[in-house]
Design an enzyme around this catalytic site. Structure first.
Site, PDB file in Angstrom:
ATOM      1  CD  GLU A   1      -3.430  -1.167  -2.115  1.00  0.00           C
ATOM      2  OE1 GLU A   1      -2.918  -0.210  -1.543  1.00  0.00           O
ATOM      3  OE2 GLU A   1      -4.252  -1.034  -3.037  1.00  0.00           O
TER       4      GLU A   1
ATOM      5  CG  HIS B   1      -1.607   1.221   1.554  1.00  0.00           C
ATOM      6  ND1 HIS B   1      -2.723   1.605   0.859  1.00  0.00           N
ATOM      7  CD2 HIS B   1      -1.365   2.182   2.471  1.00  0.00           C
ATOM      8  CE1 HIS B   1      -3.141   2.760   1.350  1.00  0.00           C
ATOM      9  NE2 HIS B   1      -2.343   3.131   2.323  1.00  0.00           N
TER      10      HIS B   1
ATOM     11  CG  ASN C   1      30.236 -21.994  -1.224  1.00  0.00           C
ATOM     12  OD1 ASN C   1      29.796 -22.165  -2.361  1.00  0.00           O
ATOM     13  ND2 ASN C   1      31.447 -21.565  -0.977  1.00  0.00           N
TER      14      ASN C   1
END
Lengths: 138, 708
Positions: free
Chosen positions: B71, B49, B431
């Protein structure tokens, strides 16, 4: 408003400009509103959340409060309720998102004068503010 | 070119706020998938919003459109109208990525080819504004018969009721709410006996609106009502008719058309059957308490805290830190001057006063420095917040099950440090998931739980912050590294047997060194462990690795809290003053020439039974000591878990130095990480322990090559 165009201040010389309190957690939105309203000749103040807004309404009552519905913590509806309880004369206009129908309806029932859908153009913001400030007490 | 009609200052506010919001959203969306909660959805809705509002007023239509979609979707999730699914989480994550691209585009100032249409399409089913335009399902059953009864009843009253029809302009914002406002206004002038859509429908909002029809019992005349209702905002036209017997059928037709537009008339005979939600509203009870309107004590405290803080730009903090740095230099200089004057005019009260004042100023400067340091601190959460998403994506892509735990995300460190360690940290986490954690079936076979664990933690240790990335995966393949080392000619097979495990692990930090299984496709970004290490060294960080086969690997990173000021030991070498970071120093020893031995082509000495290799600071100048001196001062430093002695000409003392970069003109100098201005104005060089040892190792290699 075009940059070259001179604006017509809403107040006559010697008259105190009307004060508008902008309540919104969004910094950028507050800044934009402040700019548009200042250019329109209004005095502005800001609050970043509900509590701050309530404090300011108490300490330095504004002529009009622009109140965002969607805020963290205390939301606009809760703030509106408190304002209406303590200072029912203060005019409140809600900032809303598209589609928040029931919240706006609730706000209007609680005593909000009008609403503005975000994002609103500067013109629309000023037009709404002018209209609400012009309208007497209901 | 992307251009927005706002000042740079305003743009800055916009970008800062946007970044904060995006980070919040990212954290939320991952948390949401783990455990959906109304508060998370509420926060996400708020974020979408706010961005929508800001980007809209900025004039960034694409960003506004996208966040509008987000929204709408979030609003319906929040209200429980649709259920959360993995697809929706993916859609939200995808939108987040696009928002990041849009942000990047704004930062770079040129438009990037971002295809918004596809994703906007995905949002359209949830769009409330579109819903308003499409016919709503006939959820609320209102029969024409009941309307007719109302009209008849109105007709029988004295005076008879008024029929009011109100229309709204096409560009009206949420006409449903405008209609609701008209109803409220109408009720001030009479009793509203019926309206279409009904008040409940208008209040709920999910109704299509062409026009508003009202049946009002009022004593006011048409000429009074029209201007009163026309004064409501955004009203196009108001039409008022008295209900008459003759006009009844025409009115009924109006209502029938309106009903049809709403979605058709239900089977005859059925009366008004309000849905549970409209029931709740029509009971006349006070409007339902909004759940977020109750503020808990903690929330109130958070609010209070928010008010008592202000935003300060990083540049201002940098400038402040620099100014304090200058103060630190002056303080040192003043101290020296005081000392000098004491020798000239011993016992003078003026000198004593000067020394006293200097001491006080010194204390204040230190306090000031501490405070500014604190102001520059930001929680490491800024980086940690990206990890859950990363781990989620990687584990999903790699078909792995990973349980991520993050500890100490509130740990604070200097903003500049945060910027530097972001990439290395992310790389190590990558990793751990990519190469550490095994596939579920492999894990089960080796008797481990099928879900792997990755633990990322941060905590303070004195002036350092320690970050650990720990996994319970397969561990580093030491034999693989040994083989690779021999293959690459780093050592002979013979030598390889004597090399310790920790030294073997060190090899993974060599540029281009990878055991095929261990560091393939290193995250597909071409960033290797050597870059990780270099990045960390740049900010005075140290990385350590512990790995146990089949049990897992732990990377421990130690980073100084700040980059601006450093405790150091000043030493001299060939009239140049060097500052060695105190944090790296273990001890200082004085050695006799005879204590030095040669082992494996290196000078070494024995320190309490431990063999420590020696490097001469002189080697930085590409030469060895010309005349062998009898006694040599050696600063023992630890580096990457190993002890190394650095031989210097003389020791000066401990001092806090302010680090200045060498600047672009001088450029990168190996072995030196920066410079500092000392109390007497002399420039000292800050020794970069890691890179100095690299220089030494390289020159040794060259010498060995020459001999061969």
């Amino acid at each position: 408003m075009n940059p070259g165009e001179s604006f017509t201040p809403v107040c006559e010389e010697g008259e105190v400009p009307e004060k508008i309190l902008i309540v919104d957690d969004a910094v950028f939105h507050r800044m934009k509103c402040k700019k548009a309203l200042s250019e329109g000749g209004y005095e502005t103040d800001e609050a970043a959340d509900g509590q701050e807004a309530l404090d300011k309404v108490q300490s330095t009552p504004p002529d009009l409060v622009l109140l965002d519905i969607t805020m963290p913590g205390m939301d606009g509806i809760a703030v509106l309720k408190c304002i209406m309880e303590k200072s029912p004369a203060v005019r409140v206009v809600m900032f809303t998102a598209q589609g928040q129908h029931s919240l706006i309806a609730q706000a209007l029932l609680l005593g909000a004068r009008d609403y503005i859908t975000k994002p609103a153009s500067d013109e629309k913001l000023l037009a709404t503010v002018r209209r609400v400030l012009k309208g007497g007490r209901t | 070119m992307l251009r927005f009609n706002i000042s740079p200052e305003e743009m800055k506010v916009f970008m800062e706020e946007l970044e904060e919001l995006l980070q919040t959203f990212e954290r939320d969306v991952v948390a949401l998938e783990k455990e959906p909660s109304p508060s998370i959805l509420a926060e996400m809705f708020r974020v979408a919003h706010t961005i929508k509002g800001s980007s809209g007023s900025l004039g960034h239509q694409r960003m506004a459109h996208l966040t509008h979609g987000m929204e709408s979707l979030l609003d319906q999730l929040r209200q429980g109208k649709i259920a959360l699914s993995r697809e929706l989480v993916d859609l939200l994550l995808e939108s987040l990525d696009i928002l990041r691209l849009l942000k990047k585009e704004m930062e770079e100032g040129k438009e990037a080819p971002i295809d918004l249409d596809a994703i906007l399409q995905e949002f359209s089913p949830y769009d409330v504004t579109l819903m308003e335009k499409k016919p709503a399902a006939p959820v609320r059953r209102i029969s024409l018969k009941s309307i007719e009864e109302k009209l008849q009843e109105s007709l029988s009253r004295t005076p008879p009721g008024s029929f009011i029809k109100v229309t709204f302009p096409d560009d009206c914002d949420m006409p449903v709410v405008r209609a609701f406002q008209v109803c409220l206004e109408a009720k001030k002038h009479g009793a509203l006996s019926f309206s279409l859509p009904t008040e409940e429908q208008l209040k709920e909002g999910d109704v299509r609106l062409q026009s508003l029809l009202i049946l009002l019992e009022t004593s006011r005349a048409k000429d009074e009502l029209v201007p009163l209702l026309s004064a409501c905002p955004e009203v196009r036209q108001v039409e008022v008719r008295k209900v008459t017997k003759k006009g009844l059928s025409a009115l009924l037709l109006e209502f029938a058309q309106s009903l049809e537009a709403q979605g058709g008339e239900p089977p005859a005979g059925e009366g008004t059957e309000p849905t549970p939600s409209s029931l709740a509203c029509s009971r006349g009870a006070p409007p339902p308490q909004h759940p977020t309107s109750r503020v808990s004590a903690t929330e109130a405290a958070a609010l209070q805290e928010k008010i008592s803080s202000v935003r300060v730009s990083v540049e201002i903090l940098d400038t402040l830190m620099n100014l304090v740095g200058e103060l630190v230099i002056d303080r040192t200089r003043l101290g020296q001057l005081g000392g000098m004057m004491e020798t000239v005019a011993e016992g003078s009260s003026v000198v004593e006063d000067l020394i006293g004042t200097t001491a006080h100023m010194s204390k204040i400067t230190t306090d000031l420095q501490d405070q500014i340091m604190k102001a520059r601190l930001v929680p490491i959460d800024m980086i940690f917040t990206k990890i859950p998403r990363l781990v989620r994506d990687l584990s999903r892509r790699g078909g792995k099950e990973v349980n991520l735990t993050i500890l100490g995300s509130e740990t604070e460190l200097d903003r500049a440090v945060i910027e530097e360690i972001g990439d290395p940290l992310i790389h190590l986490v990558r990793n751990a998931v990519d190469h550490g954690i095994e596939a579920p079936e492999v894990r089960r076979r080796s008797g481990k739980p099928s879900t792997g664990t990755v633990l990322v933690s941060a905590n303070h240790e004195e002036n350092y912050i320690v970050v650990k990335i720990q996994d319970d995966g397969k561990g580093i393949d030491l034999e693989g590294i040994r083989e690779k080392g021999v293959e690459r000619g780093i050592f002979s097979r013979e030598e390889s047997r004597r090399i310790s495990e920790s030294e073997l692990i060190e090899l993974i930090f060599l540029p281009g060194f990878s055991t095929a299984r261990e560091i393939t496709d290193v995250s597909g970004r071409g960033v290797g462990m050597d870059i990780v290490k270099t990045n960390l060294q740049k900010i005075g960080g140290v990385i350590q690795v512990e790995s146990v086969r089949e049990k897992g690997t732990t990377f421990t990173i130690r980073i100084p809290l700040t980059l601006a000021i450093m405790q150091s030991l000043l030493v001299s070498c060939r009239e140049t003053i060097f500052a060695i970071p105190l944090s790296a120093i273990v001890e200082i020893v004085h050695l006799q020439r005879k204590d030095l031995r040669l082992a494996g082509g290196r000078e070494v000495f024995v320190l309490r039974g431990e063999v420590v290799s020696l490097a001469w600071l002189l080697e930085l100048f590409d030469r060895r000591a010309e005349e062998p001196r009898e006694e040599v001062s050696v600063v023992v430093v630890t580096f990457a878990g190993r002890k190394v002695g650095i031989a210097v000409d003389s020791l000066i003392g401990k001092q806090e130095v302010v680090i200045k970069t060498l600047g672009l003109y001088v450029g990168d100098i190996q072995g030196v990480s920066g410079a500092t201005v000392l109390g007497d104005g002399t420039v000292g060089l800050i020794l970069d322990v890691a890179s100095f040892l690299n220089v030494v190792a390289q020159s040794r290699r060259r010498e060995v090559a020459k001999v061969l």
